[in-house]
Enzyme design. Structure first.
Site, PDB file in Angstrom:
ATOM      1  CE  LYS A  35      34.118  47.117  43.578  1.00 52.61           C
ATOM      2  NZ  LYS A  35      35.438  47.703  43.275  1.00 52.61           N
TER       3      LYS A  35
ATOM      4  CE  LYS B 288      34.880  41.029  43.267  1.00 51.35           C
ATOM      5  NZ  LYS B 288      34.935  42.483  43.522  1.00 51.35           N
TER       6      LYS B 288
ATOM      7  CG  ASP C  45      37.689  41.473  46.157  1.00 49.99           C
ATOM      8  OD1 ASP C  45      38.845  41.725  46.541  1.00 49.99           O
ATOM      9  OD2 ASP C  45      37.173  42.008  45.157  1.00 49.99           O
TER      10      ASP C  45
END
Length: 247
Positions: free
Chosen positions: A23, A45, A58
């Site tokens: 992702k 996020k 991330d």
């Protein structure tokens, strides 16, 4: 170079068929291509659950690969668990669909594209009431991109994800393979044609294994090559299917 075909879409939710499917790399790729086209891009996020050994998450990957205009992390939990479980164990607040929607609406005012990356798969719980990233997408009325694995088992996971989105009235833009192996096996090659059927939506890209290890300029070229013209890229699903046809 093909023009971006965004139509009126300014917010997109990026979900996966499971955790670890790519992702963040797909989110980075979409952001990188849009930024290269001169667009102001924000990446949200929704919940970071678990960190790398160096303490990064991330969004650190997104910033390194794509350098979007804005990044925002709505919650950070140290344990790599479902957000609801991680929040409960840490005593920290949960993230509600309304929180995700509010952040996206705020950022949409000053950006031309807002990408919202979920945590894990589509129905991973964000709070103890069972709210998910699907609820956030529905509340915002925005489309979803499904990020899928390449190999054996992905058709079932993709079909289940797509069916939930369909039943909830959420538009699936398409499916992107987050990590394509250098030496694909038979199941993986067959999946090129079968994934769009399972998703009920077109194959909008395939990113190569290891793309996250590239530097910014090299990653941008991979992103352009691996994403559909819908995102401003050059990916041709029919040509890709011919290249990897198992027959």
């Amino acid at each position: 170079m093909p023009a971006v075909v965004w139509f009126d879409v300014t917010v997109i939710v990026i979900t996966g068929t499971s955790t670890g499917v790519g992702k963040t790399i797909v989110t980075s790729a979409i952001a990188a291509v849009a930024m290269a086209e001169g667009r102001r891009v924000a990446v949200i996020k929704a919940a970071q659950a678990g960190l790398e050994p160096d303490g990064t998450g991330d969004l650190d990957v997104v910033r390194r690969l794509a350098a979007p205009t804005t990044t925002r992390e709505l919650a950070r939990y140290l344990e790599p668990l479902a957000p609801a479980t991680a929040a409960r164990r840490s005593g920290m607040p949960t993230v509600r669909p309304a929180d995700i929607a509010a952040a996206a609406v705020e950022l949409e005012e000053s950006h031309e594209l807002v990408l919202v990356e979920g945590a894990g798969g589509l129905l991973v719980r964000f709070d103890d009431d069972g709210a998910t990233i699907a609820d956030a997408a529905w509340a915002m009325g925005v489309p979803v991109v499904i990020v899928a694995q390449a190999g054996l088992g992905t058709l079932n996971h993709t079909a289940l994800t797509a069916e939930v989105l369909l039943r909830r009235g959420i538009n699936t833009v398409g499916v992107v393979v987050g990590s394509w192996p250098a030496d694909p096996d038979l199941a993986t090659r067959c999946n090129v044609e079968d994934l769009p059927v399972a998703a009920g939506a077109p194959l909008l890209g395939v990113l190569p294994e290891g793309a996250g290890g590239l530097d910014g300029p090299a990653f941008l070229e991979v992103a352009r090559h691996g994403l559909s013209p819908w995102f401003g890229g050059e990916f041709d699903p029919e040509q890709f299917a011919k290249t990897y046809s198992p027959s």
